[in-house]
Design a protein around this motif. Structure first.
Motif, mmCIF file in Angstrom:
data_model
loop_
_atom_site.group_PDB
_atom_site.id
_atom_site.type_symbol
_atom_site.label_atom_id
_atom_site.label_comp_id
_atom_site.label_asym_id
_atom_site.label_seq_id
_atom_site.Cartn_x
_atom_site.Cartn_y
_atom_site.Cartn_z
ATOM 1 N N VAL A 83 12.513 -7.012 18.905
ATOM 2 C CA VAL A 83 11.333 -6.658 19.233
ATOM 3 C C VAL A 83 11.033 -5.351 19.404
ATOM 4 C CG1 VAL A 83 10.521 -8.905 19.721
ATOM 5 C CG2 VAL A 83 11.556 -7.416 21.789
ATOM 6 N N GLN A 84 12.109 -4.569 19.743
ATOM 7 C CA GLN A 84 11.943 -3.105 19.941
ATOM 8 C C GLN A 84 11.792 -2.317 19.030
ATOM 9 O OE1 GLN A 84 13.744 -1.448 23.749
ATOM 10 N NE2 GLN A 84 14.963 -3.182 23.664
ATOM 11 N N ASP A 85 12.578 -2.744 17.859
ATOM 12 C CA ASP A 85 12.793 -2.126 16.453
ATOM 13 C C ASP A 85 11.310 -2.397 15.796
ATOM 14 O OD1 ASP A 85 14.011 -0.691 14.330
ATOM 15 O OD2 ASP A 85 13.745 -2.764 13.504
ATOM 16 N N ILE A 86 10.916 -3.719 15.942
ATOM 17 C CA ILE A 86 9.574 -3.940 15.382
ATOM 18 C C ILE A 86 8.588 -3.118 16.010
ATOM 19 C CG2 ILE A 86 7.891 -5.776 15.074
ATOM 20 C CD1 ILE A 86 10.389 -7.772 15.010
ATOM 21 N N ASP A 87 8.524 -2.933 17.396
ATOM 22 C CA ASP A 87 7.621 -2.408 18.139
ATOM 23 C C ASP A 87 6.561 -3.010 18.237
ATOM 24 O OD1 ASP A 87 6.972 -0.454 19.937
ATOM 25 O OD2 ASP A 87 6.029 0.883 18.396
ATOM 26 N N CYS A 88 6.335 -4.554 18.040
ATOM 27 C CA CYS A 88 5.263 -5.394 18.409
ATOM 28 C C CYS A 88 5.067 -5.364 19.936
ATOM 29 C CB CYS A 88 5.379 -6.745 17.732
ATOM 30 S SG CYS A 88 6.913 -7.655 18.483
ATOM 31 N N ASP A 89 3.667 -5.748 20.201
ATOM 32 C CA ASP A 89 3.290 -5.754 21.539
ATOM 33 C C ASP A 89 3.663 -7.304 22.087
ATOM 34 O OD1 ASP A 89 2.086 -3.094 21.984
ATOM 35 O OD2 ASP A 89 0.914 -3.870 20.328
ATOM 36 N N PHE A 90 3.254 -8.101 21.393
ATOM 37 C CA PHE A 90 3.613 -9.569 21.734
ATOM 38 C C PHE A 90 4.296 -10.305 20.542
ATOM 39 C CE2 PHE A 90 -0.008 -8.290 24.209
ATOM 40 C CZ PHE A 90 0.079 -8.666 25.226
ATOM 41 N N TYR A 91 5.255 -11.220 20.859
ATOM 42 C CA TYR A 91 5.869 -12.004 19.814
ATOM 43 C C TYR A 91 5.951 -13.355 20.347
ATOM 44 C CZ TYR A 91 9.082 -12.973 16.016
ATOM 45 O OH TYR A 91 9.556 -13.383 14.958
ATOM 46 N N LYS B 69 6.830 -4.688 10.916
ATOM 47 C CA LYS B 69 7.360 -3.546 11.604
ATOM 48 C C LYS B 69 6.357 -2.372 11.127
ATOM 49 C CE LYS B 69 11.001 -0.238 11.976
ATOM 50 N NZ LYS B 69 12.553 0.175 12.015
ATOM 51 N N GLU B 70 6.277 -2.470 9.735
ATOM 52 C CA GLU B 70 5.099 -1.518 9.064
ATOM 53 C C GLU B 70 3.568 -1.568 9.563
ATOM 54 O OE1 GLU B 70 8.849 -1.520 6.879
ATOM 55 O OE2 GLU B 70 7.507 -3.128 7.567
ATOM 56 N N ILE B 71 3.128 -2.860 9.641
ATOM 57 C CA ILE B 71 1.873 -3.091 10.195
ATOM 58 C C ILE B 71 1.785 -2.720 11.513
ATOM 59 C CG2 ILE B 71 0.224 -5.046 10.684
ATOM 60 C CD1 ILE B 71 1.678 -6.545 8.117
ATOM 61 N N ALA B 72 2.837 -2.927 12.419
ATOM 62 C CA ALA B 72 2.942 -2.627 13.792
ATOM 63 C C ALA B 72 2.563 -1.111 13.848
ATOM 64 C CB ALA B 72 3.940 -2.991 14.756
ATOM 65 N N GLU B 73 3.267 -0.234 13.309
ATOM 66 C CA GLU B 73 3.044 1.140 12.940
ATOM 67 C C GLU B 73 1.768 1.743 12.635
ATOM 68 O OE1 GLU B 73 5.230 5.001 11.040
ATOM 69 O OE2 GLU B 73 5.752 3.108 10.375
ATOM 70 N N ILE B 74 1.165 0.929 11.594
ATOM 71 C CA ILE B 74 -0.449 1.172 11.442
ATOM 72 C C ILE B 74 -1.331 0.814 12.400
ATOM 73 C CG2 ILE B 74 -2.109 0.649 9.882
ATOM 74 C CD1 ILE B 74 0.174 0.335 7.777
ATOM 75 N N ALA B 75 -1.037 -0.238 13.098
ATOM 76 C CA ALA B 75 -1.958 -0.622 14.142
ATOM 77 C C ALA B 75 -1.844 0.197 15.229
ATOM 78 C CB ALA B 75 -1.625 -2.189 14.937
ATOM 79 N N HIS B 76 -0.610 0.745 15.874
ATOM 80 C CA HIS B 76 -0.522 1.616 17.051
ATOM 81 C C HIS B 76 -1.146 3.038 16.539
ATOM 82 C CE1 HIS B 76 2.964 -0.955 18.161
ATOM 83 N NE2 HIS B 76 1.983 -1.207 18.733
ATOM 84 N N GLN B 77 -1.108 3.189 15.207
ATOM 85 C CA GLN B 77 -1.818 4.657 14.805
ATOM 86 C C GLN B 77 -3.275 4.648 15.273
ATOM 87 O OE1 GLN B 77 -0.909 5.085 10.622
ATOM 88 N NE2 GLN B 77 1.170 5.560 11.027
ATOM 89 N N HIS B 78 -3.803 3.495 15.273
ATOM 90 C CA HIS B 78 -5.262 3.357 15.767
ATOM 91 C C HIS B 78 -5.340 2.816 17.242
ATOM 92 C CE1 HIS B 78 -6.675 4.247 11.719
ATOM 93 N NE2 HIS B 78 -5.670 3.864 11.268
ATOM 94 N N GLN B 79 -4.452 2.732 17.960
ATOM 95 C CA GLN B 79 -4.336 2.098 19.392
ATOM 96 C C GLN B 79 -4.584 0.666 19.578
ATOM 97 O OE1 GLN B 79 -6.008 5.426 18.837
ATOM 98 N NE2 GLN B 79 -3.889 6.252 19.219
ATOM 99 N N ALA B 80 -4.298 0.009 18.276
ATOM 100 C CA ALA B 80 -4.299 -1.492 18.349
ATOM 101 C C ALA B 80 -3.411 -2.060 18.844
ATOM 102 C CB ALA B 80 -4.906 -1.936 16.983
ATOM 103 N N ASP C 8 -0.854 -1.186 1.567
ATOM 104 C CA ASP C 8 -2.459 -0.072 1.617
ATOM 105 C C ASP C 8 -3.550 -0.812 2.042
ATOM 106 O OD1 ASP C 8 -0.954 1.918 0.561
ATOM 107 O OD2 ASP C 8 -1.242 1.515 -1.547
ATOM 108 N N ASP C 9 -3.595 -2.248 1.952
ATOM 109 C CA ASP C 9 -4.867 -2.796 2.496
ATOM 110 C C ASP C 9 -4.994 -2.768 3.906
ATOM 111 O OD1 ASP C 9 -6.112 -3.694 0.067
ATOM 112 O OD2 ASP C 9 -4.630 -5.279 -0.035
ATOM 113 N N VAL C 10 -3.715 -3.100 4.602
ATOM 114 C CA VAL C 10 -3.545 -2.667 6.177
ATOM 115 C C VAL C 10 -4.151 -1.296 6.584
ATOM 116 C CG1 VAL C 10 -2.120 -2.799 8.040
ATOM 117 C CG2 VAL C 10 -1.690 -4.302 6.155
ATOM 118 N N LYS C 11 -3.815 -0.212 5.783
ATOM 119 C CA LYS C 11 -4.139 1.157 6.025
ATOM 120 C C LYS C 11 -5.469 1.310 5.859
ATOM 121 C CE LYS C 11 0.314 2.988 4.788
ATOM 122 N NZ LYS C 11 1.150 3.782 3.754
ATOM 123 N N ASN C 12 -6.340 0.498 4.848
ATOM 124 C CA ASN C 12 -7.620 0.597 4.699
ATOM 125 C C ASN C 12 -8.645 0.234 5.569
ATOM 126 O OD1 ASN C 12 -7.249 2.236 2.598
ATOM 127 N ND2 ASN C 12 -7.275 0.824 1.136
#
Length: 407
Positions: A210-218, A182-193, A153-157
């Motif tokens: 990394v494909q499941d996490i969908d992170c951009d860098f690891y 993984k959930e944080i990456a999804e929130i980041a991508h919702q805002h094109q981060a 919730d803090d990440v979303k806010n």
């Protein structure tokens, strides 16, 4: 898991230290190396030592095959889409600095935001500080809960349209917190981060996809996962790496050079200037073979069990402070009341027990914990409950030695 059989494959663990069998509880700093890794590095230097990608002679071909074979093995290990996305470097620090110096400085500007946490290792904090200073961007910190975890919730806010980068550790090297990347990456991508993950404490212990996490860098390091020191990996999505400029220039990474301009090789080699860390990559490939033979899921389950047992046993010690969430990776960070952690580590060392003491390259987190330093016992696949029993006995001896008044 046959821990006894596993431990026998680590030559260094067969010794005594200060008259006691070595109990190594500092794998978060660097793990020990099985004989398979030692032999792989040794065999390269004995049989195939040559530079890669350059010579057409037999040794050069062998070395190149081993080096690029290691890249493919790592691609499979983290399930990257292509070997073009696997960049060899010196370690997690180098990988994170590459992202900060190449990607971030070209894609972050004034009034943009970079979201991180107070639990970050300095390697995933200072590069972003420097980006903020150069670009005028602002660092925004996610709050930590009382146990050192973060709330989605803090990440979303906090992540919003101004956010350009979210950079978070997979696993805290102090608290053992396993972050929901993984959930944080999804929130980041919702805002094109862009999502950047410090995987130094993740890849050695957790099945990383990394494909499941969908992170951009690891980014992760070989030496924390039974591999040699001085070798690390940066995974990056191909479309991002294609548009990034190298930050080291010289041999190996060039395509054409004239007197006033140059062009770069294709991925991944444009980011690997100079003679690469050939033996390190080969050793890391051997380490991955070893870890996969044991099984990443089995390793994590074993470490989780050890951490739970350690918390249970250490809570029986009066005057001990334990830090971090109940559900954690395989480490316990602690302090004894009125005993400096360096003194604790010194007494334990006299008993043959190796732990880490200090700020663990996480000074902002120490400030958040309201301490100057802590002691840390970290576990890996070669540790046992008997090791933890010896740790507890050593801590009781530490209390007695310093006569701190505990009953």
């Amino acid at each position: 898991m046959d821990i006894k059989a596993i431990k026998e494959q680590f030559p260094i663990l067969q010794q005594e230290v200060n008259g006691h069998p070595l109990v190594y509880l500092d794998s978060s700093a660097t793990s020990q190396k099985p004989i398979q890794v030692i032999e792989a590095v040794n065999d390269y230097y004995k049989q195939n030592n040559s530079n890669v990608h350059r010579g057409v002679h037999t040794l050069g071909s062998r070395a190149t095959d081993q080096y690029e074979g290691a890249r493919e093995k790592i691609r499979e290990f983290i399930n990257a889409g292509s070997t073009k996305e696997i960049i060899f470097n010196r370690g997690t620090t180098a990988g994170l600095n590459l992202v900060a110096s190449s990607y971030a400085r070209d894609n972050v500007g004034p009034d943009d935001e970079i979201v991180i946490t107070p639990m970050e290792h300095h390697s995933n904090l200072i590069p972003w500080q420097q980006v903020a200073k150069v670009t005028g961007a602002r660092l925004v910190y996610l709050p930590l809960q009382e146990d050192g975890s973060i709330l989605l919730d803090d990440v979303k806010n906090i992540v919003n349209e101004k956010t350009k980068i979210v950079a978070i550790t997979h696993v805290s090297n102090v608290l053992g917190t396993i972050n929901p990347i993984k959930e944080i990456a999804e929130i980041a991508h919702q805002h094109q981060a862009v999502m950047v993950v410090d995987g130094a404490q993740g890849a050695p212990h957790i099945n990383v996809d990394v494909q499941d996490i969908d992170c951009d860098f690891y980014a992760f390091s070989g030496h924390k996962m039974c591999g040699p020191t001085g070798i690390g990996v940066l995974y990056g999505k191909q479309e991002l790496l294609e548009n990034m400029e190298p930050i080291e220039f010289g041999g190996e990474m060039i395509d054409f050079v004239n007197l006033h301009d140059s062009t770069w090789k294709e991925l991944p080699w444009k980011f690997e200037g100079g003679t690469p860390i050939i033996a390190g990559a080969i050793g890391l490939a051997a380490a991955i073979d070893f870890l996969q033979e044991v099984g990443q899921d089995e390793i994590l389950a074993h470490e989780t069990e050890l951490a739970a047992y350690a918390l249970e046993q250490m809570r029986t010690i009066d005057g001990i402070q334990l830090y971090g969430p109940e559900k954690r990776a395989g480490l316990v960070t602690f302090n004894l009341d009125d005993v400096h952690p360096h003194d604790t580590a010194t007494v334990l060392d006299a008993e043959g027990i190796a732990v880490r003491a200090g700020h663990h390259c996480a000074q902002p987190l120490m400030k958040w914990l309201d301490v100057t330093a802590t002691a840390r016992a970290s576990f890996y696949l070669y540790n046992t409950k008997e090791d933890i029993d010896l740790l507890v006995a050593g801590l009781l001896k530490t209390k007695e030695y310093f006569g701190n008044g505990f009953e």
